[in-house]
Design a protein around this motif. Structure first.
Motif, PDB file in Angstrom:
ATOM      1  N   ARG A 130       0.831  -1.206   0.000  1.00 36.52           N
ATOM      2  CA  ARG A 130       0.000   0.000   0.000  1.00 36.52           C
ATOM      3  C   ARG A 130       0.866   1.257   0.000  1.00 36.52           C
ATOM      4  NH1 ARG A 130      -3.006  -3.295   3.529  1.00 36.52           N
ATOM      5  NH2 ARG A 130      -2.166  -2.299   5.403  1.00 36.52           N
ATOM      6  N   GLU A 131       1.947   1.224   0.744  1.00 36.41           N
ATOM      7  CA  GLU A 131       2.844   2.379   0.795  1.00 36.41           C
ATOM      8  C   GLU A 131       3.489   2.628  -0.572  1.00 36.41           C
ATOM      9  OE1 GLU A 131       4.155   1.777   5.498  1.00 36.41           O
ATOM     10  OE2 GLU A 131       5.511   1.242   3.867  1.00 36.41           O
ATOM     11  N   ASN A 132       3.965   1.536  -1.192  1.00 35.27           N
ATOM     12  CA  ASN A 132       4.580   1.674  -2.515  1.00 35.27           C
ATOM     13  C   ASN A 132       3.574   2.175  -3.542  1.00 35.27           C
ATOM     14  OD1 ASN A 132       7.034   0.749  -1.544  1.00 35.27           O
ATOM     15  ND2 ASN A 132       6.648  -1.375  -2.119  1.00 35.27           N
ATOM     16  N   GLY A 133       2.361   1.665  -3.461  1.00 32.63           N
ATOM     17  CA  GLY A 133       1.324   2.091  -4.394  1.00 32.63           C
ATOM     18  C   GLY A 133       0.979   3.556  -4.246  1.00 32.63           C
ATOM     19  N   SER A 134       0.923   4.014  -3.002  1.00 35.46           N
ATOM     20  CA  SER A 134       0.622   5.419  -2.733  1.00 35.46           C
ATOM     21  C   SER A 134       1.694   6.326  -3.317  1.00 35.46           C
ATOM     22  CB  SER A 134       0.500   5.651  -1.231  1.00 35.46           C
ATOM     23  OG  SER A 134       0.312   7.022  -0.937  1.00 35.46           O
ATOM     24  N   GLU A 135       2.954   5.957  -3.117  1.00 31.24           N
ATOM     25  CA  GLU A 135       4.043   6.784  -3.617  1.00 31.24           C
ATOM     26  C   GLU A 135       4.144   6.727  -5.134  1.00 31.24           C
ATOM     27  OE1 GLU A 135       6.915   6.890   0.319  1.00 31.24           O
ATOM     28  OE2 GLU A 135       7.592   5.799  -1.458  1.00 31.24           O
ATOM     29  N   VAL A 188       7.732   9.967   6.253  1.00 32.45           N
ATOM     30  CA  VAL A 188       7.715   8.526   6.509  1.00 32.45           C
ATOM     31  C   VAL A 188       7.396   7.796   5.214  1.00 32.45           C
ATOM     32  CG1 VAL A 188       7.023   8.833   8.896  1.00 32.45           C
ATOM     33  CG2 VAL A 188       5.263   8.547   7.134  1.00 32.45           C
ATOM     34  N   ARG A 189       7.761   6.532   5.156  1.00 35.19           N
ATOM     35  CA  ARG A 189       7.505   5.723   3.971  1.00 35.19           C
ATOM     36  C   ARG A 189       6.011   5.696   3.682  1.00 35.19           C
ATOM     37  NH1 ARG A 189      10.286   0.501   1.932  1.00 35.19           N
ATOM     38  NH2 ARG A 189       8.708  -0.373   0.558  1.00 35.19           N
ATOM     39  N   GLY A 190       5.669   5.861   2.430  1.00 33.35           N
ATOM     40  CA  GLY A 190       4.271   5.910   2.033  1.00 33.35           C
ATOM     41  C   GLY A 190       3.759   7.333   1.899  1.00 33.35           C
ATOM     42  N   GLN A 191       4.471   8.290   2.527  1.00 34.16           N
ATOM     43  CA  GLN A 191       4.058   9.688   2.476  1.00 34.16           C
ATOM     44  C   GLN A 191       5.147  10.586   1.888  1.00 34.16           C
ATOM     45  OE1 GLN A 191       2.481  11.061   6.240  1.00 34.16           O
ATOM     46  NE2 GLN A 191       1.404   9.130   6.611  1.00 34.16           N
TER      47      GLN A 191
END
Length: 252
Positions: free
Chosen positions: A49-54, A100-103
């Protein structure tokens, strides 16, 4: 991933196999993957989810930059430019060392990593224009300029066959990635003959908002033309026109 062969080219899903058309031709792959709801809620897919968001954020940033340069990109880009730019935007975003990761985001990343990006990989500016150019960015005044000293086109411009004339083009853009807006200004030299006659000094001046706090981008390119009975026609619809990011000022 399999490649379709034969007379019939399929598009759709049959028996768990998805057939589709891509830039590489007609392909086929097995339908599968993890359920979307599980990816959205399962703690085991937090990294996904974090990778997808970025990745989505990088894609939007690339789109805003492309839109800001739309006028020039209409005659200078390749069919994989969008994916290449998105990949570069991911690198910019991943250089953010505060979020932070994802943001992680473009503003806190390293937009300067885009310097030298070629929008037309088949016609790189570095392999086309050998005359020296000096880019400059004055954030206070909102001026993004490029200057080139006098040069002999036949010696300093690697023109494609059929070229009789060319223009040096430039654009300065101010991009607000957070609100997905931009301010852009473009300029071009006079129509120049591709021959052994030295050009005059070329100064390309572009203006955006003075004292902007947003990232500023300065791009440089060439447009090639062919003279036919006094009319200058774009050469092969711009297939050989290079366009490159000459300078970036992130404002950080």
């Amino acid at each position: 991933m399999a490649k379709q062969k034969g007379i019939l080219k399929l598009d759709g899903t049959i028996g768990g196999i998805t057939f589709y058309k891509s830039q590489d031709g007609y392909l086929a792959r097995e339908k599968g993957g993890v359920d979307a709801n599980r990816i959205a809620t399962d703690p085991n897919f937090q990294r996904t989810r974090e990778n997808g968001s970025e990745f989505g954020r990088a894609g939007k940033a690339g789109k805003v930059l492309r839109n800001s340069l739309r006028v020039l990109l209409q005659s200078s880009s390749d069919n994989r430019m969008v994916s290449r730019l998105t990949k570069k935007m991911v690198e910019v975003l991943q250089a953010d060392t505060t979020s932070v990761r994802g943001q992680r985001n473009i503003i806190d990343g390293e937009a300067e990593l885009l310097e030298g990006f070629e929008f037309n990989i088949g016609a790189k500016l570095s392999n086309t224009l050998f005359a020296p150019s000096t880019p400059s960015v004055d954030r206070v005044a909102g001026d993004l300029n490029i200057s080139l000293p006098s040069f002999i086109p036949a010696n300093m411009v690697a023109a494609p066959g059929g070229t009789t004339h060319f223009k040096i083009v430039s654009s300065g853009v101010e991009v607000d990635f957070e609100n997905e807006t931009f301010t852009a200004d473009s300029s071009a030299s006079a129509m120049l003959a591709w021959d052994g006659t030295a050009t005059a000094v070329i100064n390309l001046n572009n203006s955006v908002t003075a004292n902007s706090t947003h990232p500023l981008f300065l791009v440089l390119g060439i447009e090639f033309y062919q003279d036919v009975n006094g009319v200058k026609y774009p050469l092969k619809n711009g297939a050989f026109n290079p366009l490159s990011v000459a300078k970036v000022d992130s404002g950080v």
